[in-house]
Design an enzyme around this catalytic site. Structure first.
Site, PDB file in Angstrom:
ATOM      1  N   ARG A 282       0.037  14.509  12.774  1.00 49.19           N
ATOM      2  CA  ARG A 282       0.570  14.334  11.403  1.00 49.19           C
ATOM      3  C   ARG A 282       0.859  15.669  10.697  1.00 49.19           C
ATOM      4  NH1 ARG A 282      -1.324   8.883   9.645  1.00 49.19           N
ATOM      5  NH2 ARG A 282       0.543   8.896   8.400  1.00 49.19           N
TER       6      ARG A 282
ATOM      7  N   ARG B  77      -9.103   0.034   3.979  1.00 53.00           N
ATOM      8  CA  ARG B  77      -8.185   1.046   3.453  1.00 53.00           C
ATOM      9  C   ARG B  77      -6.827   0.460   3.134  1.00 53.00           C
ATOM     10  NH1 ARG B  77      -7.713   6.529   6.530  1.00 53.00           N
ATOM     11  NH2 ARG B  77      -6.456   6.781   4.642  1.00 53.00           N
TER      12      ARG B  77
ATOM     13  N   ASP C  68       3.765   0.278  12.160  1.00 52.36           N
ATOM     14  CA  ASP C  68       2.555  -0.316  11.584  1.00 52.36           C
ATOM     15  C   ASP C  68       2.348  -1.758  12.033  1.00 52.36           C
ATOM     16  OD1 ASP C  68       3.059   1.405   8.397  1.00 52.36           O
ATOM     17  OD2 ASP C  68       2.355   2.102  10.341  1.00 52.36           O
TER      18      ASP C  68
ATOM     19  N   VAL D  89       2.937  18.551   8.427  1.00 52.98           N
ATOM     20  CA  VAL D  89       3.705  18.444   7.175  1.00 52.98           C
ATOM     21  C   VAL D  89       4.807  19.506   7.106  1.00 52.98           C
ATOM     22  CG1 VAL D  89       1.846  17.319   5.868  1.00 52.98           C
ATOM     23  CG2 VAL D  89       1.962  19.843   5.968  1.00 52.98           C
ATOM     24  N   ASP D  90       5.235  19.977   8.269  1.00 54.66           N
ATOM     25  CA  ASP D  90       6.240  21.066   8.294  1.00 54.66           C
ATOM     26  C   ASP D  90       7.535  20.662   7.605  1.00 54.66           C
ATOM     27  OD1 ASP D  90       7.916  20.366  11.342  1.00 54.66           O
ATOM     28  OD2 ASP D  90       6.276  19.205  10.480  1.00 54.66           O
ATOM     29  N   LEU D  91       7.943  19.401   7.695  1.00 52.69           N
ATOM     30  CA  LEU D  91       9.201  18.972   7.067  1.00 52.69           C
ATOM     31  C   LEU D  91       9.078  18.983   5.543  1.00 52.69           C
ATOM     32  CD1 LEU D  91      10.095  15.974   9.436  1.00 52.69           C
ATOM     33  CD2 LEU D  91      10.975  18.329   9.527  1.00 52.69           C
TER      34      LEU D  91
ATOM     35  N   CYS E 270      -5.048  12.575  12.262  1.00 56.10           N
ATOM     36  CA  CYS E 270      -5.905  11.384  12.181  1.00 56.10           C
ATOM     37  C   CYS E 270      -5.873  10.689  13.533  1.00 56.10           C
ATOM     38  CB  CYS E 270      -5.419  10.443  11.073  1.00 56.10           C
ATOM     39  SG  CYS E 270      -3.898   9.611  11.511  1.00 56.10           S
TER      40      CYS E 270
ATOM     41  N   LYS F  96       0.839  -1.214   0.000  1.00 56.80           N
ATOM     42  CA  LYS F  96       0.000   0.000   0.000  1.00 56.80           C
ATOM     43  C   LYS F  96       0.865   1.252   0.000  1.00 56.80           C
ATOM     44  CE  LYS F  96      -1.738   1.660   3.974  1.00 56.80           C
ATOM     45  NZ  LYS F  96      -1.417   3.058   4.289  1.00 56.80           N
ATOM     46  N   ASN F  97       1.837   1.302   0.891  1.00 57.16           N
ATOM     47  CA  ASN F  97       2.613   2.534   1.074  1.00 57.16           C
ATOM     48  C   ASN F  97       3.640   2.769  -0.020  1.00 57.16           C
ATOM     49  OD1 ASN F  97       1.048   3.129   3.240  1.00 57.16           O
ATOM     50  ND2 ASN F  97       2.495   2.364   4.754  1.00 57.16           N
TER      51      ASN F  97
ATOM     52  N   ARG G 299      -4.177  11.024   3.545  1.00 58.29           N
ATOM     53  CA  ARG G 299      -2.985  11.787   3.895  1.00 58.29           C
ATOM     54  C   ARG G 299      -1.904  11.684   2.834  1.00 58.29           C
ATOM     55  NH1 ARG G 299      -0.153  13.867   7.547  1.00 58.29           N
ATOM     56  NH2 ARG G 299       2.047  13.531   7.199  1.00 58.29           N
TER      57      ARG G 299
HETATM   58  C1  EPZ Z   1       4.148   6.755   6.458  1.00 58.91           C
HETATM   59  O1  EPZ Z   1       3.383   7.839   6.998  1.00 58.91           O
HETATM   60  C2  EPZ Z   1       3.143   5.608   6.266  1.00 58.91           C
HETATM   61  N1  EPZ Z   1       2.091   6.041   5.389  1.00 58.91           N
HETATM   62  C3  EPZ Z   1       2.548   5.223   7.619  1.00 58.91           C
HETATM   63  O2  EPZ Z   1       1.710   4.086   7.433  1.00 58.91           O
HETATM   64  C4  EPZ Z   1       3.668   4.818   8.557  1.00 58.91           C
HETATM   65  O3  EPZ Z   1       3.139   4.555   9.830  1.00 58.91           O
HETATM   66  C5  EPZ Z   1       4.691   5.968   8.661  1.00 58.91           C
HETATM   67  O4  EPZ Z   1       5.179   6.344   7.364  1.00 58.91           O
HETATM   68  C6  EPZ Z   1       5.899   5.591   9.511  1.00 58.91           C
HETATM   69  O5  EPZ Z   1       6.514   4.451   9.049  1.00 58.91           O
HETATM   70  C7  EPZ Z   1       2.328   6.064   4.043  1.00 58.91           C
HETATM   71  O6  EPZ Z   1       3.389   5.762   3.551  1.00 58.91           O
HETATM   72  C8  EPZ Z   1       1.189   6.476   3.180  1.00 58.91           C
HETATM   73  P1  EPZ Z   1       6.188  10.036   8.751  1.00 58.91           P
HETATM   74  P2  EPZ Z   1       4.011   9.319   7.050  1.00 58.91           P
HETATM   75  O7  EPZ Z   1       6.201  11.313   7.979  1.00 58.91           O
HETATM   76  O8  EPZ Z   1       4.876   9.546   5.895  1.00 58.91           O
HETATM   77  C9  EPZ Z   1       6.190  13.323  12.189  1.00 58.91           C
HETATM   78  C10 EPZ Z   1      -0.168   2.707   7.735  1.00 58.91           C
HETATM   79  O9  EPZ Z   1      -0.701   2.175   8.731  1.00 58.91           O
HETATM   80  N2  EPZ Z   1       6.257  14.332  11.085  1.00 58.91           N
HETATM   81  O10 EPZ Z   1       7.379   9.157   8.675  1.00 58.91           O
HETATM   82  O11 EPZ Z   1       2.909  10.238   7.307  1.00 58.91           O
HETATM   83  C11 EPZ Z   1       4.822  12.616  12.216  1.00 58.91           C
HETATM   84  O12 EPZ Z   1       3.859  13.352  12.876  1.00 58.91           O
HETATM   85  C12 EPZ Z   1       0.318   4.170   7.797  1.00 58.91           C
HETATM   86  O13 EPZ Z   1      -0.008   2.121   6.644  1.00 58.91           O
HETATM   87  C13 EPZ Z   1       6.443  15.673  11.414  1.00 58.91           C
HETATM   88  O14 EPZ Z   1       6.525  16.035  12.590  1.00 58.91           O
HETATM   89  O15 EPZ Z   1       4.897   9.184   8.381  1.00 58.91           O
HETATM   90  C14 EPZ Z   1       5.152  11.310  12.903  1.00 58.91           C
HETATM   91  O16 EPZ Z   1       5.088  11.457  14.281  1.00 58.91           O
HETATM   92  C15 EPZ Z   1       0.019   4.825   9.087  1.00 58.91           C
HETATM   93  N3  EPZ Z   1       6.495  16.566  10.390  1.00 58.91           N
HETATM   94  C16 EPZ Z   1       6.579  11.038  12.439  1.00 58.91           C
HETATM   95  O17 EPZ Z   1       7.113  12.279  11.965  1.00 58.91           O
HETATM   96  C17 EPZ Z   1       6.394  16.203   9.063  1.00 58.91           C
HETATM   97  O18 EPZ Z   1       6.445  17.079   8.175  1.00 58.91           O
HETATM   98  C18 EPZ Z   1       6.676   9.987  11.334  1.00 58.91           C
HETATM   99  O19 EPZ Z   1       5.843  10.390  10.284  1.00 58.91           O
HETATM  100  C19 EPZ Z   1       6.221  14.840   8.767  1.00 58.91           C
HETATM  101  C20 EPZ Z   1       6.158  13.906   9.799  1.00 58.91           C
END
Ligand code: EPZ
Length: 442
Positions: A121, A401, A309, A123-125, A116, A19-20, A92
């Site tokens: 979640r 989903r 996950d 998106v600042d980065l 969520c 999926k991801n 997302r």
């Molecule tokens: C991806 O989400 C996956 N989703 C998630 O899978 C997975 O849990 C996650 O990576 C971690 O492995 C998809 O690929 C579609 P992150 P993503 O950015 O990219 C913080 C599932 O169950 N953060 O690595 O959104 C954030 O809040 C889903 O399949 C910031 O602070 O995850 C979190 O605490 C759920 N600022 C941490 O980093 C940002 O700009 C990791 O988030 C971005 C993220």
């Protein structure tokens, strides 16, 4: 979902595409002004949603193949840079498309995905990385407005350091840099297999991405990308979920296609619990009947650490292990809500902040429970497979989903699991052992 527990599983389960990887590779197809054929695409509600977002941008998409696992995408024309609010806020991952849209058009208006069930979640980065590549970004009324002033709207290569190895931010910026002018270096990048699959997809279209899978990714911008026929990797989280189904029901069966390396931390922890998992050939695993389950501690971390996950499915498994286990969820701030639902089934789990204390119990007993997010719903199905009697699970829309035909695959392994369609569109009827209806909200 209605589950009757206590049945062993056997046979073979076919693992679907990831999926991801599928979601972000669909966004990556926006980088290409030709035809992309993507194979091994899972049948998921999230993939349908991503298709709707791309169609709303004017992209042409067509599914093929017996089970629709081939997806043709033509993004030769992106008719608008504005993604629809109601769709992006439901998915997302569609926010990650801001990278390729900005790279192709020099402008993008992307609704913020919002929080969520598992966390805020932000998106600042993503935004800071795009700004480093020369984009002007304003966030107004829940919309992220980005455009590239001057330089014919082309992003500029840059050195970017990520405060944390965000998967999404790494993917968004890697895609944006692919068509940028000059070299981009992303430091402290995410190393997940799905990031590598996206890089391989882009490189197959003619991009120049080096170092995906390590913490430093270098992208040399190119002017355009060409058509491609690409096959997505198997889903490591679906694989891990079925391995837990095997262990929790003390069963033996095989799983393929899989990429065992992608599951190293999961398999290592299962072996620590006394579970035997054998590699049979390059892409097949066999799980053997577990005599007993030993307790162990888990800390979720970015890859190659233990995947967040898989945390919920593992909590269901550790609930039946001999001894005490500690689970520390360090990636998301609100991802332990399934603990209270597992306690309804007779588990003994206490949560404090981001840590769960799991005292193993000899048995679980069936009850009505509610899935609060995708992986939590899967964990409740797994617990239901082991519990005495029947378990009824609400929140199927979460499961659909991210798991491709989960109940059908479990049925093929011999599980007693059923889904009964509801009389009215927004209520799905579930039966419990007296077949009296239990209402479910979507
Ligand atoms: C991806 O989400 C996956 N989703 C998630 O899978 C997975 O849990 C996650 O990576 C971690 O492995 C998809 O690929 C579609 P992150 P993503 O950015 O990219 C913080 C599932 O169950 N953060 O690595 O959104 C954030 O809040 C889903 O399949 C910031 O602070 O995850 C979190 O605490 C759920 N600022 C941490 O980093 C940002 O700009 C990791 O988030 C971005 C993220």
């Amino acid at each position: 979902m209605q589950v009757w527990g206590g049945h062993q599983l056997q046979g073979h389960v076919r693992i679907s595409g990831a999926k991801n990887a599928a979601l972000v590779i669909m966004a990556g197809a926006l980088l290409c002004s030709g035809d992309c054929r993507i194979r091994n695409v899972p049948l998921l509600a999230d993939v349908e949603r991503m298709s709707q977002v791309l169609s709303a941008l004017g992209i042409i998409l067509k599914r093929h193949g017996d089970t629709g696992e081939i997806l043709d995408i033509n993004a030769s024309e992106i008719l608008t840079s504005k993604a629809p609010y109601e769709l992006v806020t439901q998915l997302r991952a569609s926010f990650f498309a801001i990278g390729p849209i900005l790279a192709r058009l020099g402008i993008a208006q992307m609704p913020l995905p919002g929080g969520c069930a598992i966390g805020a979640r932000p998106v600042d980065l993503h935004v800071r990385g795009l700004q480093a590549m020369g984009a002007e970004v304003q966030i107004e009324h829940g919309i992220c407005n980005a455009y590239v002033p001057g330089r014919n709207g082309r992003l500029q290569g840059a050195k970017i350091y990520l405060d944390s190895p965000s998967v999404g931010a790494t993917e968004t910026l890697m895609m944006a840099a692919t068509l940028a002018d000059g070299e981009t270096i992303i430091e402290n990048a995410a190393r997940e297999p799905e990031v590598v699959d996206l890089a391989n997809f882009c490189n197959a279209m003619g991009a120049e991405i080096h170092g995906a899978g390590t913490s430093t990714i270098t992208i040399v911008g190119v002017s355009q990308l060409h058509s491609i026929d690409y096959t997505i990797i198997p889903d490591r989280i679906e694989t891990g979920t079925f391995l837990v189904a095997g262990a929790i029901t003390r069963s033996e069966f095989t799983l393929s296609p899989v990429a065992p390396d992608h599951l190293f931390p999961v398999i290592a922890k299962m072996r620590e619990m006394g579970i035997t998992i054998i590699e049979e050939g390059a892409d097949c695993l066999r799980i053997l009947r577990a005599e007993k389950l030993k307790a162990t501690d888990i800390e979720t971390l970015p890859y190659p650490g233990f995947p967040t996950d898989m945390q919920a499915p593992f909590m269901a498994l550790l609930a039946l292990a001999e001894g005490d286990s500690l689970i520390n969820e360090s990636v998301f701030e609100n991802r332990l809500r399934h603990a209270s639902e597992l306690n309804r089934l007779g588990a003994d789990i206490r949560v404090k902040g981001n840590t769960a204390f799991v005292r193993g119990v000899p048995i679980l007993s069936g009850a009505p429970v509610i899935g609060t997010d995708l992986r939590a719903s899967a964990a409740l199905v797994l617990a239901g497979l082991a519990a005495e009697g029947q378990t009824t699970i609400q929140g199927l829309h979460h499961l659909d989903r991210g798991y491709d035909r989960f109940d059908l695959k479990l049925q093929q392994l011999g599980a007693k699991i059923f889904r009964v369609a509801a009389p009215s569109p927004d209520v799905e009827l579930l039966t419990n052992n007296s077949n009296s209806p239990v209402s479910v909200s979507h």
